[in-house]
Design a protein around this motif. Sequence first.
Motif, PDB file in Angstrom:
ATOM      1  N   SER A   1      -9.117 -73.047 -44.900  1.00  0.00           N
ATOM      2  CA  SER A   1      -7.942 -72.355 -44.386  1.00  0.00           C
ATOM      3  C   SER A   1      -7.811 -70.954 -44.952  1.00  0.00           C
ATOM      4  N   GLU A   2      -7.362 -70.045 -44.107  1.00  0.00           N
ATOM      5  CA  GLU A   2      -7.068 -68.705 -44.602  1.00  0.00           C
ATOM      6  C   GLU A   2      -5.596 -68.590 -44.968  1.00  0.00           C
ATOM      7  N   ASN A   3      -4.868 -69.638 -44.666  1.00  0.00           N
ATOM      8  CA  ASN A   3      -3.428 -69.554 -44.856  1.00  0.00           C
ATOM      9  C   ASN A   3      -2.951 -70.094 -46.196  1.00  0.00           C
ATOM     10  N   LEU A   4      -3.682 -69.777 -47.236  1.00  0.00           N
ATOM     11  CA  LEU A   4      -3.238 -70.204 -48.547  1.00  0.00           C
ATOM     12  C   LEU A   4      -2.681 -69.012 -49.298  1.00  0.00           C
ATOM     13  N   GLU A   5      -1.667 -69.273 -50.068  1.00  0.00           N
ATOM     14  CA  GLU A   5      -1.125 -68.206 -50.888  1.00  0.00           C
ATOM     15  C   GLU A   5      -1.487 -68.501 -52.339  1.00  0.00           C
ATOM     16  N   VAL A   6      -2.138 -67.542 -52.973  1.00  0.00           N
ATOM     17  CA  VAL A   6      -2.517 -67.720 -54.368  1.00  0.00           C
ATOM     18  C   VAL A   6      -1.769 -66.692 -55.197  1.00  0.00           C
ATOM     19  N   ARG A   7      -1.137 -67.136 -56.244  1.00  0.00           N
ATOM     20  CA  ARG A   7      -0.372 -66.229 -57.096  1.00  0.00           C
ATOM     21  C   ARG A   7      -0.802 -66.402 -58.546  1.00  0.00           C
ATOM     22  N   LEU A   8      -0.703 -65.316 -59.277  1.00  0.00           N
ATOM     23  CA  LEU A   8      -1.003 -65.354 -60.697  1.00  0.00           C
ATOM     24  C   LEU A   8       0.235 -64.870 -61.424  1.00  0.00           C
ATOM     25  N   SER A   9       0.660 -65.606 -62.453  1.00  0.00           N
ATOM     26  CA  SER A   9       1.853 -65.169 -63.181  1.00  0.00           C
ATOM     27  C   SER A   9       1.533 -63.874 -63.921  1.00  0.00           C
TER      28      SER A   9
END
Lengths: 458, 111
Positions: A225-233
């Motif tokens: 999927s391209e619809n993932l959101e990845v975040r880094l604190s």
Amino acid sequence: MERIRTKFIVAVTNRLSAAADTNAKLELIEELSDNLYQRYLDFSAQGMDEETAYQKALDDLGDVDELLAYLASLGPDGEIPPSQSQEQPSRSLGDDFMRGLESFLRETISQAEDAVHQAKGIVKDVNDKIKEKYPNGFKGKVSIHVDGDEVHVNDEAAEKGWTFTAGYNKDRGGFFCGDRQSRRVEGTRFPSEALKAVDVGMVNGDVTIHLDDDPAADVVLETESENLEVRLSDDGEVLTVRQGNTASSSFFFGRGLAAADVELTIPRRAWESIKVESTNGDVEIDRGLAANVLRVKTANGDLSLDGANCGLLHFGSASGDLSCGDFTGDVEAETASGDVELAGSFGKVSASTASGDVRVEGSVREASCASMSGDIELDSSATPEKLSLSSKSGDCQITIPGDVGFTLQYSTVSGELDSRFQLVGPIGSRSGEAIYLDGGGRTFSVSTVSGDITLRQN
Amino acid sequence: MSISADTLRGHTDTIILTQLMRGDNYGYEINKTIQQRTGGQYGFKEATLYTAFKRLEAAGLITAYWGEDGPGARRRYYSITDAGRETWRKNCQDWQNTRALLDALINIEEE
């Protein structure tokens, strides 16, 4: 039939567990479970077998988020809010939080009075933070959910990335309250040097966590999927993966119209926290994960784990099974209809299920297991210091070496007590306390309604 | 089913009010009637239905009471209020207007 009705009550109660215990909630549980039960009867009448009919009826419950929001919007005495004015009145997030915290307090840490004092301090902290964040009052939807020993408050009106977490965690010095700023990161490969925690949240899709033997290896994310959101604190310590990076893709994932499996490879080393949440997917983790806290939550998905070493494994699920082999550490497991099977070396085990079975084998220091209709079997190579087992219609069986003494406190309504150990004390009656050898300060408390209680030697 | 479900979702309140126009009823029966009237094509999830009940109750369009249903059993019944009847009439009128408009907009037979 009462058993099925009870199953629905338990299932609905579980799904609404994030709401505070009010009369309105109890009435809602009564109504919903009664309707689901009638759906079940319809399906049964159509010739479906019990489990299929139950699952199909339960599927018809649907998404309870709005109901939770409704319950959260009620006044302290359960009065319906005077809504329907087109504009939502601004509500105090602090009040909602307080309510969430209250129910959480009741559920998880009823024992500590000083903890409540600390909690009050936190609510004040939270209020201050909110005032800082919303000087003109708060307008938005708040959802609160309790996740093990943490309360999460999601503020949907705020820009993504501002969340705060408060809760009770011994490792974090009791009660804590903190917020964390994070930023979006692109790509599929992330340096792992500063990372201490990984948090994966999915709606539809399986999650697999692989371990790379190089302790300094990058974290690699694989998905179709391209619809993932990845975040880094911002402190670089927490990597967060969420399904649905836009409003529309979140909608599709949320409605079950899109699914994506995620495979995450992380270096093999001691992690502070690994958290995986997948509503409909299974969770699999490579052999030998080491983490201070491993937290897995699913609605229907199973978790299987082998050779893991965790300060605490927390597993929460509606119908998923938990199976752990060769495990070291403490376990907390809650599931409504799933089975819990644990093997390894355990400090504290706490397992509760409505209709599933609980099986623990290996060595156990302390265990507290509860089931409504399932069996509980505990087989420990060392005599546990403390046991508390209870089932309504299931059997409870304890298998221990018998080299040291214990005190058995038992009660059953119609079950039978069968012990291989020479117990001193009343054992022919419905309930009582009996001693093996010197008692030795170890207390086993076992209770059933119709299930049998059996003590064996291994 | 995929197209109509979205459209129908927008009319949840009206659909429920319609059922209550026929008389007081409880959740399961209401949903069952809806399923029967649509030949099994459409029915609400429990959570959707109850969220709607609560919304309608808060808006004063329906009221709820516990009714006895056999020994030891009680059941929550819903009843439409005058304001509910008024809203139902208005919603039906709105829908007729919308439908007429939509028909005019998507009909190409005459061109």
